[in-house]
Write an enzyme that holds these catalytic residues in place. Sequence first.
Site, PDB file in Angstrom:
ATOM      1  N   ASP A  13     -10.889   2.762   4.506  1.00  0.00           N
ATOM      2  CA  ASP A  13     -11.188   1.331   4.414  1.00  0.00           C
ATOM      3  C   ASP A  13     -12.704   1.097   4.366  1.00  0.00           C
ATOM      4  O   ASP A  13     -13.149  -0.010   4.045  1.00  0.00           O
ATOM      5  CB  ASP A  13     -10.637   0.593   5.639  1.00  0.00           C
TER       6      ASP A  13
ATOM      7  N   GLN B 255      -4.448  -1.707   9.895  1.00  0.00           N
ATOM      8  CA  GLN B 255      -4.375  -3.006   9.219  1.00  0.00           C
ATOM      9  C   GLN B 255      -4.929  -4.106  10.132  1.00  0.00           C
ATOM     10  O   GLN B 255      -4.586  -4.187  11.311  1.00  0.00           O
ATOM     11  CB  GLN B 255      -2.917  -3.304   8.817  1.00  0.00           C
TER      12      GLN B 255
ATOM     13  N   LYS C 136       0.840  -1.211   0.000  1.00  0.00           N
ATOM     14  CA  LYS C 136       0.000   0.000   0.000  1.00  0.00           C
ATOM     15  C   LYS C 136       0.872   1.258   0.000  1.00  0.00           C
ATOM     16  O   LYS C 136       0.609   2.211  -0.730  1.00  0.00           O
ATOM     17  CB  LYS C 136      -0.947  -0.020   1.216  1.00  0.00           C
TER      18      LYS C 136
END
Length: 292
Positions: free
Chosen positions: A119, A96, A52
């Site tokens: 997200d 994460q 990412k």
Amino acid sequence: MILLNGKKTSDLIKEEISQEVLDIIKNGDRPPHLAAILVGDNPASLTYVSAKVKACDKVGFQSSLIKLHHDVSEEDLISHVDNLNKNVDIDGFIVQLPLPNHINEKKILEKISPHKDVDGFHPINFGKMCLDIPCFIPATPFGIVELLRRYNLDLDGKNCVVLGRSHIVGTPISILLSKNKKIGNCTVTLAHSKTKNIKHICNNADIIISAIGKPNFITEDMVKDGVVIVDVGINRVKSNKTKSGWKLVGDVDFENVSNKCSYITPVPGGVGPMTIVSLLKNTLLAKKNVFS
Ligand code: GUN
């Protein structure tokens, strides 16, 4: 059989994003800035987060990686989230997953400002997604929809079977594909570990989205001719053909299933790169305050 090439498609989208970044800078503004919090040293998570960060570089975004020790307290993690919420130089950030067992994942996700929740995991964004209100869509389902859209697939009235009910992939993609939208209008079956007759259900599917994380789960006898398969699985298996001694495979027995498909995503090079580029897209939307 046509490969749904996520690598090529995501490269194209990255070029589009890079152009927008240049326009932003030309107008005297700073580039979009994505931050990621990584807790612990889960090797898969480290690989994903590094990818990412690398993708941010590629399109001209700024990025920050905050690495926290596996033993970090919930309280300390929340204070990092709070700092990112307040930091005006950060447009969007992710925590994460998975988090270590001593941390309540839902509690952490609720602390992320919905305006920076690139997200799309905050209940406000997830709820808006269910209600068709513009919002951040979780990156993997967002990427799958975009991939199907760019290959011009006609999904109207098709039977779609989603395997796996995770909050990250299975549940949101099953909601999105049932919507009255161009990439939608499917009759969706969401199958999971307690589902009976998976083989029979899959045999009736025009589209299968597999997100269960089991190599070779989908075999030739489970699919009908002409099926579209989106393989979300990323499984590490032993291999005597690679230097490292392992390779990445999806949930599908690709060698034997792919010749029955009209379209199929490869692993690697299918959903993975589309997920990453969708996160970039959400960060760009955050920078532009599209949902604020
Ligand atoms: N772990 C696996 N997939 C994801 C994702 O899309 N976002 C985050 N934050 N964690 C993940």
